[in-house]
Design a protein around this motif. Structure first.
Motif, short mmCIF file in Angstrom:
data_model
loop_
_atom_site.label_atom_id
_atom_site.label_comp_id
_atom_site.label_asym_id
_atom_site.label_seq_id
_atom_site.Cartn_x
_atom_site.Cartn_y
_atom_site.Cartn_z
N UNK A 114 0.80 -1.24 0.00
CA UNK A 114 0.00 0.00 0.00
C UNK A 114 0.82 1.27 0.00
N UNK A 115 2.14 1.17 0.09
CA UNK A 115 2.97 2.37 0.11
C UNK A 115 3.08 3.00 -1.26
N UNK A 116 2.85 2.21 -2.31
CA UNK A 116 3.03 2.72 -3.67
C UNK A 116 1.75 2.55 -4.48
N UNK A 117 1.42 3.57 -5.27
CA UNK A 117 0.33 3.51 -6.23
C UNK A 117 0.88 3.95 -7.58
N UNK A 118 0.24 3.49 -8.66
CA UNK A 118 0.76 3.74 -10.01
C UNK A 118 -0.35 4.21 -10.94
N UNK A 119 0.04 5.10 -11.87
CA UNK A 119 -0.83 5.52 -12.97
C UNK A 119 0.00 5.54 -14.24
N UNK A 120 -0.56 5.01 -15.32
CA UNK A 120 0.09 5.09 -16.63
C UNK A 120 -0.82 5.89 -17.56
N UNK A 121 -0.28 6.98 -18.11
CA UNK A 121 -1.03 7.86 -19.02
C UNK A 121 -0.40 7.79 -20.40
N UNK A 122 -1.19 7.41 -21.41
CA UNK A 122 -0.62 7.24 -22.75
C UNK A 122 -1.75 7.20 -23.77
N UNK A 123 -1.37 7.38 -25.05
CA UNK A 123 -2.30 7.15 -26.15
C UNK A 123 -2.09 5.80 -26.78
N UNK A 124 -0.91 5.21 -26.60
CA UNK A 124 -0.52 3.98 -27.29
C UNK A 124 -1.09 2.78 -26.57
N UNK A 125 -2.11 2.16 -27.16
CA UNK A 125 -2.72 0.99 -26.54
C UNK A 125 -1.83 -0.24 -26.61
N UNK A 126 -0.81 -0.21 -27.47
CA UNK A 126 0.05 -1.38 -27.61
C UNK A 126 1.19 -1.42 -26.61
N UNK A 154 14.51 3.99 -2.69
CA UNK A 154 13.81 4.79 -1.68
C UNK A 154 12.90 3.92 -0.83
N UNK A 155 12.48 2.77 -1.37
CA UNK A 155 11.69 1.81 -0.59
C UNK A 155 12.58 0.82 0.14
N UNK A 156 13.67 0.42 -0.49
CA UNK A 156 14.51 -0.63 0.09
C UNK A 156 15.38 -0.13 1.22
N UNK A 157 15.70 1.16 1.25
CA UNK A 157 16.60 1.69 2.27
C UNK A 157 16.11 3.06 2.72
N UNK A 158 15.54 3.11 3.91
CA UNK A 158 15.07 4.40 4.43
C UNK A 158 16.24 5.34 4.69
N UNK A 159 17.38 4.80 5.14
CA UNK A 159 18.55 5.64 5.39
C UNK A 159 19.00 6.32 4.11
N UNK A 160 19.02 5.54 3.01
CA UNK A 160 19.43 6.09 1.72
C UNK A 160 18.46 7.19 1.28
N UNK A 161 17.15 6.95 1.44
CA UNK A 161 16.16 7.93 1.03
C UNK A 161 16.27 9.20 1.86
N UNK A 162 16.46 9.04 3.18
CA UNK A 162 16.58 10.23 4.03
C UNK A 162 17.85 11.01 3.71
N UNK A 163 18.94 10.30 3.43
CA UNK A 163 20.19 10.99 3.09
C UNK A 163 20.02 11.81 1.81
#
Length: 673
Positions: free
Chosen positions: A68-80, A327-336
């Motif tokens: 639940x920490x991540x959500x995704x949206x893909x915006x495009x015209x290309x259906x393929x 940024x998800x795998x290492x909180x220390x890395x993200x905070x740094x």
């Protein structure tokens, strides 16, 4: 990255380090165009493949809904655009988990005609006309194919954004609400060794300036995301990962560089606080937009300052995906990273004053924004991980060989034979073939059957569908015909027989054939019901039989089962020669016979029955002739109905296989598509 991968395998100190709860920022990822899709697909795959949690509690998530920490949206015209480059959809076992679902996408058809039907079309949309450089006539002349993307035309992409604005707005709101709701999933997050930061959300938008979709809509997307974030989650850092044109020069270098130049000029102006770019996206909303579209902009290139370039832009996709995932795998890395970004911000707020020759330009000042950043990423590989992977794969192969017979040196030893395949089809799926020769005898010698000139192979499945718990359907039809004919002969004058026979046939067909006016159950309905019953029986039998083969060393375990499944699918679906094709051909044979009986033989006999009415002067001879004709009609009426039902059962057999395959896929995931 290497350290994180090692944590999923090693024990000891590494596991104790992993026990620490990692605090992460809820993040909404928005991919614009093909580049956004490529990067975010890789992020999604990394999330699925990572082993989360601490010592003794490590687990992989089964789907992105469990993260639940991540959500995704893909915006495009290309259906393929559905899968990342370098992957095959057919061979990618994770495709169904990694792909964007309909809830994640704004990828729809685009009716551009409403903006170009006539010269006054744009007058209905003044908020679009004020910026659109294309006139209705020019749009008609270009004849855009909207099914395969924006065609590297930035204005088309922005027009698509305005056209789908309401759906994009609602999709972003829905995803931000889902992130906010994820704050209550503490137990689920604790099992993954994670905890959400509650005071700040993050939105990351990924695209490129090279094509059409990304370069035409990335500024609008940033402004919209910042406006919605304020109302839905209070505050969010909206960041842009923008790919520069260098890695895309193979796709029409001049157009790519022109798009890049124009998009970067607009970005420069927007990041300096120029609020004239957009005021609204439809005729109803009045958004309160921020001064700048993004709080942070990262420009991504396929080369570096030393003019060293990667040959494949997918290398850069991987690098950006690694950085976002870390940024998800290492909180220390993200905070740094955030701490460094804060310290750098003070140096980026003031514009860059570029020196110009005073002797030529006098007091002129040339300013550029310093709001842009970039990054690179490197992985230190000590080769320890490769050694562990090699041992893990070798041991896993030995386990599969021991338990399931997989990985043997004799590639053909564990494969199912054609005889075993045919026996399985006959014993478990009602697909045993038997010759069919029960053709009606036509008194009209001019009748020629094109499809049914001789015996053909039919299958037990058809007979199985024609018999339910009440008995055999064809026998029931024959009994009803006999009853009606007997009632006519005993209850009506001979002169009334032809009319009564026609009326009886009409009622018999109404009882047997389903049409739009049918209210009661028909014989065809019983066939459909029986098809569902047979499907349930076959599902259980096939599932139990295949799982039984896994532990049966005589048949070779998993490799035997996989080869058997593949051969069954090929035997049933082979174009032209497969069992479904044969059953479909049989349905046409039965239909041809039914039509010949109904339109030729039955009508000829009815005509003969009417002629017997003119022989009243020779009473005994006329009655005898009428009786013979009625006996023939009894047979042919039953034949017409029986062959119609056999055709219906054969067609149901084809539909049965489609349902059976879906059911097999659900209970047996390795079943081929």
């Amino acid at each position: 990255m290497a350290e994180n991968l090692n944590l999923t395998i090693t024990g000891g100190a590494s596991e104790r380090k992993q026990d620490k709860i990692i605090e992460l920022r809820p993040t909404l990822f928005i991919g614009i165009g093909g580049t956004g899709m490529q990067v975010l697909m890789r992020v999604r795959r990394r999330i699925l493949n990572t082993v989360w949690g601490g010592a003794g509690k490590r687990k992989r998530i089964e789907g992105l809904a469990d993260f639940p920490i991540a959500q995704f949206i893909h915006f495009d015209l290309d259906n393929g655009a559905v899968i990342e480059s370098g992957e095959s959809q057919a061979k990618d076992l994770q495709f169904d988990q990694v792909k964007f679902t309909d809830d994640d996408k704004v990828v729809e058809s685009f009716d551009m005609d409403k903006y170009s039907r006539d010269e006054d079309s744009l007058e209905k949309y003044p908020h679009i006309k004020e910026w659109l450089p294309l006139t209705p006539q020019r749009i008609r002349e270009l004849r855009f194919d909207m099914s395969s993307g924006a065609g590297q035309i930035r204005a088309v992409s922005r027009l698509y954004f305005f056209d789908k604005y309401a759906k994009i707005r609602d999709k972003i709101r829905l995803k931000l609400k889902a992130l906010k709701a994820g704050l209550s999933h503490e137990r689920q997050l604790a099992e993954l060794g994670l905890r959400m930061e509650t005071n700040r959300f993050r939105i990351v938008i990924v695209g490129s300036v090279a094509g059409g979709t990304g370069s035409g809509s990335f500024l609008d997307m940033g402004l919209l995301a910042r406006w919605l974030a304020r109302s839905e989650v209070g505050a969010a850092d909206v960041e842009l990962m923008l790919f520069l044109p260098t890695g895309y020069t193979k796709a029409n270098k001049d157009r790519v560089e022109a798009n890049g130049y124009a998009a970067l000029m607009e970005l420069e102006s927007a990041m300096m606080g120029n609020k004239g770019y957009v005021g609204r996206w439809d005729m109803y909303d009045r958004p309160e937009l921020t001064r700048e579209p993004y709080s942070e902009v990262y420009l991504i290139d396929s080369g570096n300052l030393a003019q060293q370039h990667t040959k494949d832009v997918s290398d850069v996709y991987h690098m950006v995906a690694d950085s976002l995932f870390e940024d998800f795998a290492s909180a220390d890395f993200a905070r740094a990273k955030r701490s460094i970004a804060v310290n750098q911000a003070q140096h980026k707020n003031s514009p860059y004053n570029a020196p110009v020759p005073q002797d030529r330009f006098g007091d002129m000042r040339l300013y550029f924004s310093k709001r842009f950043s970039s990054f690179g990423m490197a992985v230190l590989d000590t080769r320890q991980e490769a050694a562990r992977d090699e041992r893990a794969h070798r041991w896993a192969g030995a386990m599969l060989q021991a338990f399931f017979g997989v990985g043997g040196t004799d590639a053909g030893a564990n494969r199912a034979t054609d005889t075993q395949r045919d026996h399985f089809l006959a014993a478990n799926m009602f697909l045993k073939g038997t010759p069919f020769s029960d053709f009606p005898e036509f008194s009209d010698r001019s009748i020629e059957l094109k499809r049914s000139s001789g015996d053909f192979i039919d299958f037990r499945l058809v007979d199985e569908l024609l018999e339910d718990r009440h008995g055999h359907l064809l026998a029931g039809v024959e009994n009803r015909v006999n009853t009606r004919i007997n009632d006519i002969r005993t209850g009506f004058d001979r002169s009334e027989w032809p009319a009564q026979v026609r009326d009886a046939m009409k009622h018999l067909e109404r009882d047997a054939v389903r049409d739009q006016d049918s209210t009661a159950d028909t014989t065809e309905d019983r066939i459909s019901k029986r098809r569902r019953e047979v499907l349930e029986d076959v599902k259980k039998v096939v599932r139990d039989q295949l799982y039984g083969y896994l532990d049966n060393k005589e048949f070779g375990g998993l490799e035997y089962v996989l080869s058997l499944v593949e051969q069954i699918k090929d035997r049933i679906e082979a174009p032209g020669s497969g069992l479904t094709a044969q059953i479909g051909a049989n349905a046409e044979r039965y239909r041809e016979i039914k039509e010949a009986v109904r339109s030729r033989e039955y009508e000829r006999l009815l005509n003969n029955l009417e002629q017997t009415r003119s022989t009243f002067g020779f009473l005994s001879n006329g009655e005898k002739q009428a009786g013979v004709v009625m006996d023939h009609l009894r047979t042919e009426m039953a034949n017409a109905l029986k062959f119609h039902l056999r055709a219906k059962a054969a067609r149901s057999g084809m539909a049965w296989w489609a349902n059976c395959k879906r059911a097999a896929k659900a209970c047996w995931p390795c079943w081929p598509n």
